[in-house]
Design a protein around this motif. Structure first.
Motif, PDB file in Angstrom:
ATOM      1  N   ASP A  67       1.050  -1.160  -0.530  1.00 24.41           N
ATOM      2  CA  ASP A  67       0.051  -0.348   0.293  1.00 24.41           C
ATOM      3  C   ASP A  67       0.789   1.160  -0.470  1.00 24.41           C
ATOM      4  O   ASP A  67       0.738   2.230  -0.297  1.00 24.41           O
ATOM      5  N   ALA A  68       2.155   1.576   0.541  1.00 21.58           N
ATOM      6  CA  ALA A  68       2.639   2.349   0.430  1.00 21.58           C
ATOM      7  C   ALA A  68       4.173   1.726   0.985  1.00 21.58           C
ATOM      8  O   ALA A  68       4.660   0.824   1.521  1.00 21.58           O
ATOM      9  N   GLY A  69       5.186   2.326   1.260  1.00 15.93           N
ATOM     10  CA  GLY A  69       6.715   2.432   1.178  1.00 15.93           C
ATOM     11  C   GLY A  69       7.185   3.807   1.940  1.00 15.93           C
ATOM     12  O   GLY A  69       6.700   4.625   1.912  1.00 15.93           O
ATOM     13  N   VAL A  70       8.641   3.170   1.971  1.00 13.98           N
ATOM     14  CA  VAL A  70       8.805   4.740   3.076  1.00 13.98           C
ATOM     15  C   VAL A  70      10.449   4.893   2.276  1.00 13.98           C
ATOM     16  O   VAL A  70      11.191   3.017   2.967  1.00 13.98           O
ATOM     17  N   ARG A  71      10.780   6.299   1.575  1.00 12.13           N
ATOM     18  CA  ARG A  71      11.904   6.379   1.568  1.00 12.13           C
ATOM     19  C   ARG A  71      13.013   7.646   1.788  1.00 12.13           C
ATOM     20  O   ARG A  71      12.091   8.033   2.169  1.00 12.13           O
ATOM     21  N   LEU A  72      13.702   7.515   1.491  1.00  8.65           N
ATOM     22  CA  LEU A  72      14.917   8.794   1.706  1.00  8.65           C
ATOM     23  C   LEU A  72      13.955   9.646   0.714  1.00  8.65           C
ATOM     24  O   LEU A  72      13.578   8.718  -0.428  1.00  8.65           O
ATOM     25  N   GLY A  73      13.600  11.102   0.785  1.00 12.91           N
ATOM     26  CA  GLY A  73      13.317  11.549   0.578  1.00 12.91           C
ATOM     27  C   GLY A  73      13.364  12.342  -1.648  1.00 12.91           C
ATOM     28  O   GLY A  73      12.989  12.042  -2.579  1.00 12.91           O
ATOM     29  N   GLU A  74      14.761  12.248  -1.368  1.00 11.63           N
ATOM     30  CA  GLU A  74      15.756  12.042  -3.123  1.00 11.63           C
ATOM     31  C   GLU A  74      15.461  10.913  -3.593  1.00 11.63           C
ATOM     32  O   GLU A  74      15.668  11.059  -5.148  1.00 11.63           O
ATOM     33  N   SER A  75      14.646   9.455  -2.987  1.00 13.40           N
ATOM     34  CA  SER A  75      15.048   8.585  -3.861  1.00 13.40           C
ATOM     35  C   SER A  75      13.264   7.998  -4.437  1.00 13.40           C
ATOM     36  O   SER A  75      13.310   7.035  -4.749  1.00 13.40           O
ATOM     37  N   ILE A  76      12.961   8.516  -4.311  1.00 10.52           N
ATOM     38  CA  ILE A  76      11.112   8.620  -4.635  1.00 10.52           C
ATOM     39  C   ILE A  76      10.849   9.359  -6.096  1.00 10.52           C
ATOM     40  O   ILE A  76      11.222  10.149  -6.900  1.00 10.52           O
ATOM     41  N   ASP A  77      10.429   7.916  -6.523  1.00 17.40           N
ATOM     42  CA  ASP A  77       9.960   8.774  -8.505  1.00 17.40           C
ATOM     43  C   ASP A  77       9.141   9.609  -7.938  1.00 17.40           C
ATOM     44  O   ASP A  77       8.235  10.079  -7.245  1.00 17.40           O
ATOM     45  N   ARG A  78       8.675  10.538  -9.114  1.00 19.57           N
ATOM     46  CA  ARG A  78       7.947  11.486  -9.216  1.00 19.57           C
ATOM     47  C   ARG A  78       6.646  11.476  -9.524  1.00 19.57           C
ATOM     48  O   ARG A  78       5.213  12.011  -9.754  1.00 19.57           O
ATOM     49  N   ASP A  79       6.498   9.748 -10.058  1.00 18.55           N
ATOM     50  CA  ASP A  79       4.412   9.304 -10.025  1.00 18.55           C
ATOM     51  C   ASP A  79       4.478   9.285  -9.025  1.00 18.55           C
ATOM     52  O   ASP A  79       3.092   8.709  -8.264  1.00 18.55           O
ATOM     53  N   MET A  80       4.613   9.526  -8.320  1.00 18.69           N
ATOM     54  CA  MET A  80       4.482   9.453  -6.570  1.00 18.69           C
ATOM     55  C   MET A  80       3.954  10.077  -5.119  1.00 18.69           C
ATOM     56  O   MET A  80       4.178  11.732  -5.796  1.00 18.69           O
ATOM     57  N   ILE A  81       3.389   9.665  -4.988  1.00 14.33           N
ATOM     58  CA  ILE A  81       2.935  11.066  -3.453  1.00 14.33           C
ATOM     59  C   ILE A  81       3.664  10.961  -2.264  1.00 14.33           C
ATOM     60  O   ILE A  81       3.686   9.222  -2.158  1.00 14.33           O
ATOM     61  N   ALA A  82       4.416  11.739  -2.263  1.00 18.10           N
ATOM     62  CA  ALA A  82       5.533  11.424  -0.868  1.00 18.10           C
ATOM     63  C   ALA A  82       4.828  12.728   0.006  1.00 18.10           C
ATOM     64  O   ALA A  82       4.771  13.894   0.133  1.00 18.10           O
ATOM     65  N   VAL A  83       4.823  12.010   1.474  1.00 15.84           N
ATOM     66  CA  VAL A  83       4.456  13.167   2.540  1.00 15.84           C
ATOM     67  C   VAL A  83       5.853  12.883   3.532  1.00 15.84           C
ATOM     68  O   VAL A  83       5.793  11.774   4.164  1.00 15.84           O
ATOM     69  N   ARG A  84       6.334  13.726   3.854  1.00 16.48           N
ATOM     70  CA  ARG A  84       7.668  13.600   4.798  1.00 16.48           C
ATOM     71  C   ARG A  84       7.065  13.438   6.105  1.00 16.48           C
ATOM     72  O   ARG A  84       6.528  13.837   6.649  1.00 16.48           O
ATOM     73  N   ILE A  85       7.938  11.780   6.915  1.00 19.13           N
ATOM     74  CA  ILE A  85       7.590  11.679   8.069  1.00 19.13           C
ATOM     75  C   ILE A  85       8.939  11.784   9.001  1.00 19.13           C
ATOM     76  O   ILE A  85       8.590  11.009  10.480  1.00 19.13           O
ATOM     77  N   GLY A  86       9.743  12.465   8.621  1.00 14.77           N
ATOM     78  CA  GLY A  86      11.116  12.389   9.703  1.00 14.77           C
ATOM     79  C   GLY A  86      11.643  13.728   9.272  1.00 14.77           C
ATOM     80  O   GLY A  86      11.864  14.148   8.199  1.00 14.77           O
ATOM     81  N   PRO A  87      12.790  14.156  10.279  1.00 21.13           N
ATOM     82  CA  PRO A  87      13.745  14.964   9.961  1.00 21.13           C
ATOM     83  C   PRO A  87      14.910  14.079   9.310  1.00 21.13           C
ATOM     84  O   PRO A  87      14.899  13.384   8.853  1.00 21.13           O
TER      85      PRO A  87
END
Length: 222
Positions: A67-87
């Motif tokens: 349903d979802a994944g967690v990665r560093l912000g710089e490594s997420i594909d642009r066709d994904m919705i990304a929500v920052r969850i940590g510092p």
């Protein structure tokens, strides 16, 4: 991003039976970010099912039906919705005081070639992680060698404290060992921070009420 309305805590929040919401993430993200935030809230949503799949690979969440994944912000594909969850956080090179008494601490990443280093095996491609450093606009990737290779940071830290060499691990996992003198830092000025963890999911997928709860709980608010 459209506004997501959250339901009040209840035993029928999901409306989806007992299907677990599957999230793939690294052991570091699980220990330091996701589980500490989810743990107290799940008691308010007893019918919310969450499956946390911990490994250090780069999973295709669509093909593998997460349903979802967690990665560093710089490594997420642009066709994904990304929500920052940590510092932001960083990797640091550490070893035991005994090791650095036997072998002088490296002054530059190139000096690691002459050291015993504790490697990390990458789950996705099976190769060894090349240690990444940066300073004053200069980026370096160093492939290190040593007696030990692991696929988890916790084992690497234990080996470093036991004097087996230098480990390159998340700073927040070793900060108390550094303060306690059980580990010492090297190459501090070569270890810049990474963009923090982000929860991501396909932009074309409708967010369920249960997933909306997870997103809101994990969202970084600092």
């Amino acid at each position: 991003m459209p506004l997501i309305r959250l339901p009040a805590p209840s035993r029928t929040v999901t409306g989806e039976g007992k299907r677990p919401h599957r999230i793939t993430l690294s052991d570091h993200a699980l220990q330091t970010t996701v589980w500490p935030k989810l743990r107290p809230v799940l008691l308010d949503y007893p019918d919310l099912r969450v499956e946390l799949h911990s490994d250090n690979g780069m999973r295709n969440i669509v093909e593998e039906r997460f349903d979802a994944g967690v990665r560093l912000g710089e490594s997420i594909d642009r066709d994904m919705i990304a929500v920052r969850i940590g510092p932001d956080w960083r990797l640091v090179a550490v070893a035991s005081p005994d090791y650095f008494r036997r072998r002088p601490a490296p002054k530059a990443p190139q000096d690691l070639v002459g050291h015993d280093c504790i490697n990390m095996r990458q789950a996705t491609f099976g190769g060894l992680y090349a240690w990444e450093f940066a300073k004053e606009g200069r980026d370096l990737r160093v492939r290190v060698e040593g007696q030990l290779t692991f696929n988890t940071s916790i084992a690497m830290i234990d080996a470093a404290m036991s004097g087996y060499g230098i480990a390159y691990v998340p700073e927040d996992l070793v900060s108390h060992h550094l303060l306690g003198g059980r580990l010492e830092l090297a190459l501090d000025d070569w270890s810049p921070p990474f963009p923090g963890y982000h929860l991501y999911y396909p932009s074309r997928r409708q967010v369920s009420p249960a997933m909306a709860v997870v997103v809101d709980v994990l969202r970084y608010r600092n």
